[in-house]
Design a protein around this motif. Structure first.
Motif, PDB file in Angstrom:
ATOM      1  N   GLN A 124       0.852  -1.188   0.000  1.00 30.34           N
ATOM      2  CA  GLN A 124       0.000   0.000   0.000  1.00 30.34           C
ATOM      3  C   GLN A 124       0.884   1.232   0.000  1.00 30.34           C
ATOM      4  O   GLN A 124       1.790   1.365   0.821  1.00 30.34           O
ATOM      5  CB  GLN A 124      -0.932   0.013   1.208  1.00 30.34           C
ATOM      6  N   LEU A 125       0.631   2.134  -0.936  1.00 34.92           N
ATOM      7  CA  LEU A 125       1.426   3.344  -1.054  1.00 34.92           C
ATOM      8  C   LEU A 125       0.953   4.393  -0.063  1.00 34.92           C
ATOM      9  O   LEU A 125      -0.085   4.244   0.586  1.00 34.92           O
ATOM     10  CB  LEU A 125       1.359   3.881  -2.484  1.00 34.92           C
ATOM     11  N   ALA A 126       1.714   5.477   0.037  1.00 34.16           N
ATOM     12  CA  ALA A 126       1.452   6.497   1.055  1.00 34.16           C
ATOM     13  C   ALA A 126       0.084   7.151   0.910  1.00 34.16           C
ATOM     14  O   ALA A 126      -0.506   7.606   1.891  1.00 34.16           O
ATOM     15  CB  ALA A 126       2.545   7.568   0.998  1.00 34.16           C
ATOM     16  N   ASP A 127      -0.460   7.195  -0.312  1.00 33.85           N
ATOM     17  CA  ASP A 127      -1.752   7.838  -0.542  1.00 33.85           C
ATOM     18  C   ASP A 127      -2.925   6.897  -0.353  1.00 33.85           C
ATOM     19  O   ASP A 127      -4.080   7.297  -0.509  1.00 33.85           O
ATOM     20  CB  ASP A 127      -1.798   8.431  -1.952  1.00 33.85           C
ATOM     21  N   GLY A 128      -2.659   5.631  -0.017  1.00 33.16           N
ATOM     22  CA  GLY A 128      -3.725   4.645   0.157  1.00 33.16           C
ATOM     23  C   GLY A 128      -3.924   3.754  -1.049  1.00 33.16           C
ATOM     24  O   GLY A 128      -4.719   2.810  -1.002  1.00 33.16           O
ATOM     25  N   THR A 129      -3.211   4.013  -2.149  1.00 32.91           N
ATOM     26  CA  THR A 129      -3.291   3.168  -3.339  1.00 32.91           C
ATOM     27  C   THR A 129      -2.756   1.773  -3.028  1.00 32.91           C
ATOM     28  O   THR A 129      -1.712   1.622  -2.403  1.00 32.91           O
ATOM     29  CB  THR A 129      -2.482   3.785  -4.494  1.00 32.91           C
ATOM     30  N   LYS A 130      -3.498   0.739  -3.484  1.00 32.86           N
ATOM     31  CA  LYS A 130      -3.074  -0.653  -3.272  1.00 32.86           C
ATOM     32  C   LYS A 130      -2.483  -1.210  -4.572  1.00 32.86           C
ATOM     33  O   LYS A 130      -3.018  -0.966  -5.660  1.00 32.86           O
ATOM     34  CB  LYS A 130      -4.261  -1.498  -2.825  1.00 32.86           C
ATOM     35  N   VAL A 131      -1.385  -1.950  -4.424  1.00 29.57           N
ATOM     36  CA  VAL A 131      -0.694  -2.508  -5.577  1.00 29.57           C
ATOM     37  C   VAL A 131      -0.424  -3.989  -5.334  1.00 29.57           C
ATOM     38  O   VAL A 131       0.097  -4.367  -4.278  1.00 29.57           O
ATOM     39  CB  VAL A 131       0.645  -1.786  -5.843  1.00 29.57           C
ATOM     40  N   TRP A 132      -0.808  -4.822  -6.321  1.00 32.19           N
ATOM     41  CA  TRP A 132      -0.503  -6.253  -6.280  1.00 32.19           C
ATOM     42  C   TRP A 132       0.579  -6.511  -7.322  1.00 32.19           C
ATOM     43  O   TRP A 132       0.363  -6.308  -8.524  1.00 32.19           O
ATOM     44  CB  TRP A 132      -1.738  -7.076  -6.603  1.00 32.19           C
ATOM     45  N   LEU A 133       1.742  -6.964  -6.879  1.00 29.79           N
ATOM     46  CA  LEU A 133       2.869  -7.193  -7.766  1.00 29.79           C
ATOM     47  C   LEU A 133       2.918  -8.641  -8.209  1.00 29.79           C
ATOM     48  O   LEU A 133       2.876  -9.556  -7.387  1.00 29.79           O
ATOM     49  CB  LEU A 133       4.180  -6.825  -7.069  1.00 29.79           C
ATOM     50  N   SER A 134       3.019  -8.846  -9.518  1.00 32.64           N
ATOM     51  CA  SER A 134       3.211 -10.189 -10.062  1.00 32.64           C
ATOM     52  C   SER A 134       4.678 -10.579  -9.953  1.00 32.64           C
ATOM     53  O   SER A 134       5.532  -9.731  -9.651  1.00 32.64           O
ATOM     54  CB  SER A 134       2.743 -10.235 -11.508  1.00 32.64           C
ATOM     55  N   PRO A 135       5.000 -11.844 -10.218  1.00 34.41           N
ATOM     56  CA  PRO A 135       6.399 -12.278 -10.130  1.00 34.41           C
ATOM     57  C   PRO A 135       7.309 -11.516 -11.093  1.00 34.41           C
ATOM     58  O   PRO A 135       6.872 -11.008 -12.120  1.00 34.41           O
ATOM     59  CB  PRO A 135       6.319 -13.758 -10.512  1.00 34.41           C
ATOM     60  N   ALA A 136       8.590 -11.450 -10.733  1.00 36.94           N
ATOM     61  CA  ALA A 136       9.634 -10.812 -11.548  1.00 36.94           C
ATOM     62  C   ALA A 136       9.279  -9.374 -11.902  1.00 36.94           C
ATOM     63  O   ALA A 136       9.449  -8.923 -13.035  1.00 36.94           O
ATOM     64  CB  ALA A 136       9.892 -11.630 -12.813  1.00 36.94           C
ATOM     65  N   THR A 137       8.782  -8.637 -10.917  1.00 36.85           N
ATOM     66  CA  THR A 137       8.360  -7.249 -11.127  1.00 36.85           C
ATOM     67  C   THR A 137       9.174  -6.314 -10.240  1.00 36.85           C
ATOM     68  O   THR A 137       9.467  -6.631  -9.089  1.00 36.85           O
ATOM     69  CB  THR A 137       6.857  -7.093 -10.823  1.00 36.85           C
TER      70      THR A 137
END
Length: 326
Positions: A124-137
């Motif tokens: 989760q970024l500082a602004d509340g944005t959520k990020v799901w990272l796939s492999p090798a990213t």
């Protein structure tokens, strides 16, 4: 209006030239954090916000210039314009210098995160944005957002749920491709070494720019950027919802060619998979979980497709069953 404090003026001069001592930095920070922007903007004013005050100042300038045009006589406009400009600087100067001062006392740190083959991560970024990272990213992002844009960099694949903020667009730089959003959910795939990059929108609206070309997308649309031709192509993508499960490694297939399935597995696990020619277009129905070890995934795939697999060096080979390997 209160006269400027000579000591603060001296500190401001030293700050600009980078010569503040540690003790002076503390004093300057205490002064900056103690003063109220709203009080400065609206002091001695009948207006309730800075926008109204700015409109009033502009109206006065326009009115004064109109008078000078209507009266053909020699007048000195510059002193009057300079006086108005001074008011504008007082009103908005603090806003202009807020970010440099903030960066002086609380600098932004750039963070890096890399996922391994077969590894999925959520942040989760500082602004509340959520990020799901796939492999090798690989993702590069600040520990806090400042300025007009919320900008990050991504190489690989990631799913985003961006916190809505129309005043601060969220910008993702992926090589030559730039994705701009205000608040929405979408998937970005931009692995290095491949000849294309894709942005698929699940909800909301997204703009993609590459090589001076721009496309605007809404839900269930995809843009593909061809790195070889620099082409940017928009198309309908009704199956965009599948990225909600893929962000955690779950891939659902409904009659998908085994060649496509193997390409997904190669990307997720960072391996090389070789198919027997007879299997290339064979349809697969089912779900694969790429968060588990690859041998387990291949075992499930083999059981459903009635095939076998083995490893030759660094390559995983899938082939049809023969009487000798039953």
């Amino acid at each position: 209006m209160e006269k400027p404090n000579p000591q603060l003026q001296e500190l401001a001069y030293k700050w600009k030239n980078g010569t503040l001592t540690p003790e002076e930095k503390i004093r300057f920070e205490q002064w900056y954090t103690s003063f109220n922007d709203e009080e400065l903007l609206l002091s001695e004013s009948k207006y309730i916000n800075a926008k109204q005050l700015k409109a009033h100042i502009k109206a006065n300038i326009d009115q004064q210039l109109a008078k000078e045009v209507a009266q053909p006589k020699t007048v000195k406009l510059w002193p009057r314009i300079a006086a108005v400009a001074a008011v504008v600087l007082v009103v908005f100067g603090v806003t202009l210098f807020r970010e440099p001062i903030q960066n002086l006392f609380s600098p932004v740190q750039q963070l890096q995160l890399v996922t391994l083959p077969g590894q999925h991560r959520q942040i989760q970024l500082a602004d509340g944005t959520k990020v799901w990272l796939s492999p090798a990213t690989h993702i590069s992002y600040p520990n806090k957002f400042r300025g007009h844009e919320r900008q990050i960099e991504v190489s690989g694949e990631a799913f985003f749920e961006v916190k809505h903020d129309p005043e601060h667009p969220f910008v993702i730089q992926s090589g030559a491709m730039r994705t701009i959003v205000l608040g929405t959910s979408f998937n970005v795939r931009a692995y290095p070494g491949t000849n294309k990059a894709e942005v698929t929108v699940v909800s909301g609206k997204v703009g993609v720019t590459a090589q001076h070309k721009t496309e605007i997308m809404t839900a269930n649309q995809r843009v593909t950027f061809n790195k070889t031709t620099n082409g940017l192509i928009k198309e309908k993508y009704p199956d965009a919802q599948r990225f909600i499960e893929q962000r955690i490694g779950l891939f659902n297939y409904n009659g998908t060619a085994l060649l496509t399935v193997s390409q997904d597995l190669e990307m997720q696990y960072g391996v090389s998979i070789q198919l027997a020619p007879s299997l290339l277009h064979k349809a697969f129905y089912g779900q694969l979980n790429t968060s588990i070890p690859l041998p387990q995934t291949l075992d499930k795939l083999s059981a459903v497709m009635d095939i076998t697999w083995h490893k030759e060096g660094k390559t995983y080979v899938l082939q049809t069953k023969t009487p000798n390997n039953n």
